[in-house]
Design a protein around this motif. Structure first.
Motif, PDB file in Angstrom:
ATOM      1  N   GLN A   1       0.825  -1.540  -0.062  1.00 39.54           N
ATOM      2  CA  GLN A   1       0.225   0.553  -0.062  1.00 39.54           C
ATOM      3  C   GLN A   1       1.126   1.491   0.286  1.00 39.54           C
ATOM      4  O   GLN A   1       0.665   2.129  -0.454  1.00 39.54           O
ATOM      5  CB  GLN A   1      -0.765   0.249   1.541  1.00 39.54           C
ATOM      6  CG  GLN A   1      -1.777  -1.129   1.252  1.00 39.54           C
ATOM      7  CD  GLN A   1      -3.026  -1.242   1.703  1.00 39.54           C
ATOM      8  OE1 GLN A   1      -2.585  -0.152   3.205  1.00 39.54           O
ATOM      9  NE2 GLN A   1      -4.080  -1.919   2.389  1.00 39.54           N
ATOM     10  N   GLU A   2       1.864   1.535   0.647  1.00 38.15           N
ATOM     11  CA  GLU A   2       2.981   2.143   0.227  1.00 38.15           C
ATOM     12  C   GLU A   2       3.377   2.588  -1.057  1.00 38.15           C
ATOM     13  O   GLU A   2       3.745   3.874  -1.523  1.00 38.15           O
ATOM     14  CB  GLU A   2       4.103   1.776   1.681  1.00 38.15           C
ATOM     15  CG  GLU A   2       5.461   3.001   1.304  1.00 38.15           C
ATOM     16  CD  GLU A   2       6.226   2.778   2.357  1.00 38.15           C
ATOM     17  OE1 GLU A   2       6.006   2.494   3.275  1.00 38.15           O
ATOM     18  OE2 GLU A   2       7.285   3.724   2.713  1.00 38.15           O
ATOM     19  N   ILE A   3       3.383   1.291  -1.705  1.00 37.84           N
ATOM     20  CA  ILE A   3       3.550   1.476  -2.966  1.00 37.84           C
ATOM     21  C   ILE A   3       3.160   2.504  -3.497  1.00 37.84           C
ATOM     22  O   ILE A   3       3.526   3.249  -4.169  1.00 37.84           O
ATOM     23  CB  ILE A   3       4.783   0.721  -3.692  1.00 37.84           C
ATOM     24  CG1 ILE A   3       5.902   0.117  -2.622  1.00 37.84           C
ATOM     25  CG2 ILE A   3       5.395   0.676  -4.768  1.00 37.84           C
ATOM     26  CD1 ILE A   3       6.505  -1.821  -2.669  1.00 37.84           C
ATOM     27  N   ALA A   4       1.747   1.971  -3.035  1.00 33.25           N
ATOM     28  CA  ALA A   4       0.787   2.124  -3.933  1.00 33.25           C
ATOM     29  C   ALA A   4       0.716   3.868  -4.195  1.00 33.25           C
ATOM     30  O   ALA A   4       0.771   4.860  -5.428  1.00 33.25           O
ATOM     31  CB  ALA A   4      -0.498   1.137  -4.509  1.00 33.25           C
ATOM     32  N   LEU A   5       1.066   3.802  -2.607  1.00 31.83           N
ATOM     33  CA  LEU A   5       0.162   5.654  -2.171  1.00 31.83           C
ATOM     34  C   LEU A   5       1.122   6.478  -2.464  1.00 31.83           C
ATOM     35  O   LEU A   5       0.702   7.573  -3.583  1.00 31.83           O
ATOM     36  CB  LEU A   5       0.262   5.664  -1.315  1.00 31.83           C
ATOM     37  CG  LEU A   5      -0.806   5.065  -0.439  1.00 31.83           C
ATOM     38  CD1 LEU A   5      -0.532   5.247   1.460  1.00 31.83           C
ATOM     39  CD2 LEU A   5      -2.566   5.985  -0.802  1.00 31.83           C
ATOM     40  N   LYS A   6       2.600   6.221  -3.028  1.00 35.54           N
ATOM     41  CA  LYS A   6       3.752   7.132  -3.383  1.00 35.54           C
ATOM     42  C   LYS A   6       3.566   7.145  -4.715  1.00 35.54           C
ATOM     43  O   LYS A   6       4.427   7.813  -5.257  1.00 35.54           O
ATOM     44  CB  LYS A   6       5.132   6.575  -2.589  1.00 35.54           C
ATOM     45  CG  LYS A   6       5.216   6.640  -1.153  1.00 35.54           C
ATOM     46  CD  LYS A   6       6.546   5.870  -0.548  1.00 35.54           C
ATOM     47  CE  LYS A   6       6.329   6.908   0.801  1.00 35.54           C
ATOM     48  NZ  LYS A   6       7.747   6.560   2.153  1.00 35.54           N
ATOM     49  N   GLU A   7       3.393   5.808  -5.515  1.00 33.30           N
ATOM     50  CA  GLU A   7       3.320   6.067  -7.099  1.00 33.30           C
ATOM     51  C   GLU A   7       2.016   6.889  -7.174  1.00 33.30           C
ATOM     52  O   GLU A   7       2.471   7.352  -8.395  1.00 33.30           O
ATOM     53  CB  GLU A   7       3.167   3.810  -7.605  1.00 33.30           C
ATOM     54  CG  GLU A   7       4.587   3.683  -7.983  1.00 33.30           C
ATOM     55  CD  GLU A   7       4.395   1.880  -7.762  1.00 33.30           C
ATOM     56  OE1 GLU A   7       3.014   1.670  -8.276  1.00 33.30           O
ATOM     57  OE2 GLU A   7       5.386   1.527  -8.417  1.00 33.30           O
TER      58      GLU A   7
END
Lengths: 492, 470
Positions: free
Chosen positions: A156-162
């Motif tokens: 989820q962190e990666i999706a948010l930062k993307e």
């Protein structure tokens, strides 16, 4: 003794509100114990420790109320007060602007109430499993996001930062405890003087330590952009660090950038270093690790890069006890993750790898202690319990604790901590307590007042966490003048 | 350029929205920062993963922006009035009805009554009993209005000979059409399930006189701008679902000269004007067709969680969502709560029925309740309740209508574009104004009020969106 325990389904209150309710109930006459909490595993364990019998089937979405009193009347009266206290729990009113009939229910809806969301920021501190939706909603509304919540999955962190990258925005966090924008503190942040330094921090308390030490040296901080502890992992690949560096570089008032992180993945370190070299603004790295500088040294590096003198850091030693300290185990009880890691590192250097002695460091801000509970900077319950337990353990010679001040933190940590220290030392005259005090004189809690109270309770107090750790390690080896080295001084 | 990085975050004092621990918002207020606080509550447990999947779909935000933009860009115009057989190609023995697809077996009293009436009107039966037997035996083909670009109020039954408003939206040459029958008035009317001789008589007159007169008038007048009429009516106290008095008046004013000069006998002209003037809901059917053409423009955007239809057939309440194609998500239709006519009471009311919820789908009706203080008591409340209802709908919608404004809310646009994810996250259901049909076939209208849509329709839609998330 009378006890009453009840589970209420379908009621949600945040952990800080529940802490306030619990405290208010516990302070009522005749009440000996009161806990109102969401029924997470951790909280249920605590209830069992308190001697309550927990009804079966309670889950993290249920509210559990447990009250014990000297007599039935006290319990009943507390019980009757409960609903009132829960009802007082704030239903936030819209601040400013036209009066709204109903408060916004989602981050996206609240964002639309800003006259112009451009350059705005959402501060998301809902429980971790719900943080993604609110943060995504904020990004869709054009807001930058600070995710204070922990327990947010990596994907989820990666999706948010993307998603933030696609929009030219930044996601600070998850588990971003500290940020400062234009001098305004977000989350846990200290009141520091304004100045030319911008900090990019993968560590909340690391950033706070540096802000406070810079402030003690007379140097101000303009922005602190937190990126979350996992940002420099191979998976997240420094997405927010890179965005933060570019943004600070573009800010004309930021003259110096400091990057405070735990050891990054090596490929990511290369990425960040080469990005930093391309900036116009000079960048100083404070990468904490086995062989690297501690935060105090890193702050000195920033000061030297600015052409400033490195001062002696403030400390408040307690009057030395009559006898020399008895050697024994050092137990670190921390609220700040980075401060804990740093202290453990310093202690290991001083004491060597000696498993027999039973030195141990606990980070009470870690996910396992905060699921469904307020952060230890707000809720000292767990740490105070542990302090008493350590004092009862004859193997323990020194307790090292941090106290982190600033916005968002406990309004008066010494109020509970100083009596607890005094109590521990009264029962164990041979015990020594060392406090690493992270704060500034301008903080709402007033660092100097806190230092004086803790010092008066018998603790040696240090503004530098590394110095506190060195001092504690010295005491653990039985060296009375460990604090000496000629480095200690009175308050700056 | 560079200074505007992160949207300008580092340029000035931060503007903050805070969701979660109040202590963090309080710390900001201590520092004299303006904070918009979110009254956040956790979504239901089952929905967390589905919400994350849908909100995490990289297409989601842009898809919703596209869908709502298309809906709000529609500028529907009334261009013609023609029989359903011509504009929909409806053949004898085929009837359209309101709401999601339905069979005779599951049809409610008013739906059956309306179908019986339609059989009589089309000459497919000579008595209600005969009509009912034929319908029961499967003599008629039934289909949902929505499947044909049409909407029908209450039972919404459309038969081939019925006159239809033809509404057109021309978006840079891409022409879209929608259709709705002509409003019959109140009381014993087909759409509420009545089928007595006076009902059939009136429908015959509407086919033979009202339709052709209006057709000639509209053709003389040229396209009638429905956006303009609706916008003005909102400012005159209509919410365009349960109150259409201002809009109907504006329509009559607009068309009066052309009705008179269209060449019909003076007695017909007088009757047409008397009929329209005597029916405060006459504009509703036009407003529905106008809403339908906008909602249809928003269909089929992959990744979008915007609702493009809400409709009831008297048995089921169904919704359709932009990102899930033509699939219906249904739950049982609720019984409305409100005021009753004469001696009727709650026991007489049929579960919710009709396509008129297309008004709420596009941000009117219950969503624009704040614009219509005159009918707040009619729908069971006080003026502050009306304001609160509209405010609440901003929480579950994607946009505010650029043209449809509510004076009492400082001319704020009406909340438009229901987002399934927001409905599930907040637990706030769309506010729907509605009429009430009698439970027993042949009764007609028994009241009007508010109704809650079934939450499971939104839950199911969310689950489907989650399965489709990229």
């Amino acid at each position: 003794m009378n006890t009453r325990v009840e589970v209420r389904g379908g009621i949600y209150r945040d952990s800080v509100t529940l802490l306030r309710v619990s405290r208010a109930l516990a302070q009522r006459p005749g009440v000996t114990a009161a806990t109102v909490a969401m029924a997470t595993g951790l909280n249920l364990d605590l209830l069992v420790q308190q001697g309550f019998t927990v009804p079966a089937g309670a889950g993290p979405n249920d509210l559990v109320v447990a009250i014990r009193g000297e007599d039935e009347a006290a319990v009943r009266a507390a019980w009757e007060a409960l609903d009132g206290l829960l009802a007082e729990a704030p239903a936030p009113a819209a601040a400013g602007g036209a009066p709204e009939a109903v408060p916004a229910r989602t981050t996206g809806a609240a964002a639309r109430r800003l006259a112009d969301p451009g350059g705005g920021l959402a501060l998301v501190s809902v429980p971790g499993r719900y943080a993604f939706a609110e943060a995504m909603d904020a990004l869709a509304a054009g807001l930058n996001v600070m995710v204070f919540s922990d327990n947010v999955p990596l994907h989820q962190e990666i999706a948010l930062k993307e998603a933030a990258g696609r929009r030219g925005l930044i996601v600070m966090g998850p588990d971003c405890g500290t940020a400062m924008i234009g001098g305004v503190g977000l989350g846990f942040a200290n009141a520091v003087r304004p100045g030319p330094v911008g900090i990019v921090a993968a560590s909340g308390t690391g950033a706070q330590q540096m802000m406070c030490l810079l402030d003690a040296a007379g140097v101000g901080v303009r922005h602190v952009l937190g990126v979350g502890g996992r940002d420099l992992s191979a998976e997240v690949s420094g997405r927010s660090t890179l965005a933060a560096l570019a943004a600070l570089d573009a800010d004309p008032a930021t003259e110096m950038i400091a990057v405070v992180t735990k050891p990054p993945a090596s490929r990511v370190a290369d990425l960040v270093h080469s990005a930093a070299r391309r900036l116009d603004t000079p960048v100083t790295f404070a990468m904490l690790g086995e062989d690297a500088a501690d935060l105090t040294d890193a702050t000195a590096k920033v000061l030297r890069a600015l052409g400033r003198d490195v001062p002696r850091w403030p400390s408040w030693p307690a009057p030395p006890p009559p006898g020399p300290p008895s050697p024994g185990a050092l137990r670190g009880l921390f609220a700040g993750g980075t401060l804990c890691a740093e202290a453990a590192l310093v202690a290991r250097r001083e004491l060597g790898p000696d498993p027999v002695s039973g030195h141990a460091f606990t980070d009470f801000g870690d996910d396992e202690y905060t699921r469904g509970r307020a952060h230890p900077m707000i809720d000292p319950t767990l740490r105070l319990e542990r302090l008493a337990a350590e004092a009862a353990d004859p193997a323990c010679a020194v307790v090292l604790m941090d106290v982190v001040l600033g916005y968002g933190a406990d309004p008066d940590p010494a109020a509970l901590l100083a009596p607890a220290i005094e109590d521990a030392l009264a029962r164990r005259p041979d015990l020594r307590v060392v406090v690493s005090l992270c704060g500034t004189p301008a903080d709402p809690q007033d660092r100097d007042r806190q230092a004086a109270a803790l010092q008066a309770a018998g603790a040696d107090v240090f503004a530098s966490n590394a110095e506190a750790a060195r001092h504690a390690a010295g005491l653990a080896r039985g060296r009375a003048a460990a604090a000496a080295h000629g480095r200690h001084l009175e308050g700056a | 350029m560079d200074g505007a990085r992160l949207g300008g975050l580092l340029g000035g004092e931060p503007k903050v929205v805070a969701a979660g621990a109040p202590i963090l918002a309080e710390a900001l207020q201590q520092q004299a920062v303006r904070v918009e606080r979110v009254d956040w509550r956790p979504p239901p447990d089952w929905a967390v993963d589905a919400l994350n999947a849908v909100l995490g779909d990289p297409r989601h935000a842009a898809a919703n922006a596209t869908a709502v933009e298309r809906m709000l860009a529609a500028r529907p115009r009334l261009v013609d009035v023609r029989p359903a057989s011509e504009v929909l190609g409806l053949e004898k023995g085929t009837f359209l009805h309101a709401g999601p697809p339905l069979e005779w077996d599951r049809a409610s009293g008013p739906m059956r009554g309306a179908l019986v009436g339609a059989m009589l009107l089309e000459g497919l039966a000579s008595s209600p009993e005969e009509a009912e037997r034929a319908l029961e035996a499967g003599a008629a083909t039934l289909d949902s209005c929505h499947h044909h670009g049409a909407v029908g109020p209450m039972a919404g039954v459309v038969s081939p000979s019925m006159q239809m408003f033809v509404v057109e939206d021309d978006q840079n040459g891409r022409v879209r059409r929608s259709y709705c029958s002509l409003n019959e008035g109140l009381g014993k009317v087909l759409r509420y399930g009545a089928y007595g001789p006076e009902v059939i008589e009136r429908l015959r007159w509407m086919g033979a006189v009202l339709g052709p007169v209006l057709r000639d008038a509209v053709r003389r007048h040229g396209p009638v701008d429905l956006t303009a009429i609706t916008a003005q009516a909102l400012q005159m106290g209509d919410e365009l679902h349960n109150r259409n008095r201002a809009a109907t008046s504006l329509l009559v004013r607009e068309l009066a000269a052309d009705i008179i000069t269209a060449g019909a006998p003076a007695s017909d002209v007088a009757e047409v004007l008397r009929f329209v003037n005597g029916n405060d809901h006459f504009y509703l059917n036009l407003a529905m067709a106008a809403a339908k053409v906008g909602a249809d423009a928003a269909r089929g955007v992959p990744g979008s969680s915007m609702v493009v239809a809400m409709a009831r057939n008297g048995t089921d309440f169904g919704i359709q969502v932009s990102g899930t194609g033509d699939r219906w998500f249904t739950g049982p239709a609720g019984v409305p709560d409100g005021l009753f006519l004469g001696s009727y009471g709650p026991q007489d009311a049929n579960p919710d029925i009709g396509d008129s919820t297309i008004m709420e789908t596009t941000g009117l009706g219950g969503f624009a309740m704040a614009a219509a203080p005159a009918i707040v008591r009619f729908v069971g409340g006080q003026v502050p309740d009306a304001l609160a209802a509209t405010h609440r709908m901003y929480e579950i919608t994607l946009a505010e209508h650029p043209v449809f404004q509510v004076p009492i809310l400082s001319f704020r646009g009406t909340p438009a574009g229901i987002d399934v994810t927001r409905v599930v996250r907040t637990g706030i259901l769309p506010v729907i104004n509605t009429g009430m049909a009698g439970r027993v076939a042949g009764t007609g209208q028994v009241g009007a009020g508010l109704v809650d849509p079934p939450a499971e329709a939104f839950s199911e839609a969310l689950r489907a969106l989650a399965r489709l998330a990229g």
